[in-house]
Write a protein that holds these residues in place. Sequence first.
Motif, short mmCIF file in Angstrom:
data_model
loop_
_atom_site.label_atom_id
_atom_site.label_comp_id
_atom_site.label_asym_id
_atom_site.label_seq_id
_atom_site.Cartn_x
_atom_site.Cartn_y
_atom_site.Cartn_z
N TRP A 54 48.36 2.79 98.00
CA TRP A 54 48.64 1.38 98.24
C TRP A 54 50.14 1.16 98.16
O TRP A 54 50.84 1.79 97.36
CB TRP A 54 47.94 0.51 97.20
N LEU A 55 50.62 0.26 99.00
CA LEU A 55 52.04 -0.08 99.04
C LEU A 55 52.20 -1.56 98.70
O LEU A 55 51.37 -2.39 99.08
CB LEU A 55 52.62 0.17 100.44
N SER A 56 53.28 -1.88 98.00
CA SER A 56 53.60 -3.28 97.73
C SER A 56 55.12 -3.44 97.73
O SER A 56 55.87 -2.52 97.39
CB SER A 56 53.03 -3.72 96.38
N LEU A 57 55.56 -4.62 98.16
CA LEU A 57 56.97 -4.94 98.20
C LEU A 57 57.40 -5.42 96.81
O LEU A 57 56.73 -6.26 96.21
CB LEU A 57 57.21 -6.03 99.24
N THR A 58 58.48 -4.88 96.29
CA THR A 58 58.99 -5.29 94.98
C THR A 58 59.74 -6.62 95.12
O THR A 58 60.08 -7.03 96.23
CB THR A 58 59.96 -4.23 94.42
#
Length: 126
Positions: A80-84
Motif C-alpha cells: 500500500w502507498l500513501s502520501l505523507t
Amino acid sequence: MTTESGTPEPVGPALDDTIHHPTRLAVAAFLSACDEAEFAAVRDCCQVSDSVLSKTASALEAAGYVDIRKGYVGKRPRTWLSLTPEGHDALTRHLAALQNIATAAQNAGARARTEPAGPAAPPSDS
C-alpha cells in the motif's frame, strides 16, 4: 531554509524536481485524494508497469513524500502507498507553481494580443 535571524523562510509555490516527472506527479496526485491505496490500484490508474511504479514509489519514498506499507491479505502479499504530509505540501506547492507559470503565460499572451504591433515593415520593391 532560514533567514539570518534563524527563523524559517516562508515556503511559497516552487517547482519540485522530485514531483515534476510526469509519473511521479500522477502518483502523488492520485495518492493525494485518498488515505492509502493498494499498489495495483495506483498502477492501473497511472497506467504504468509494476517496475515503473516500484521505481517511482521508491523515489518518492526516498524524498519523504510517500510511505510504503507491506502486508498480507489472506496469504497474498500486498503493498500500500500513501502520501505523507510532506508529500501533500510538496504537491500543493508544485501545482501552485505550475498554475503561476500558466497564468503568467496567459496574461502575457493577452497583453501581446491587445498591444499595437511594432512599426510596419516598409513595402518591398518586388
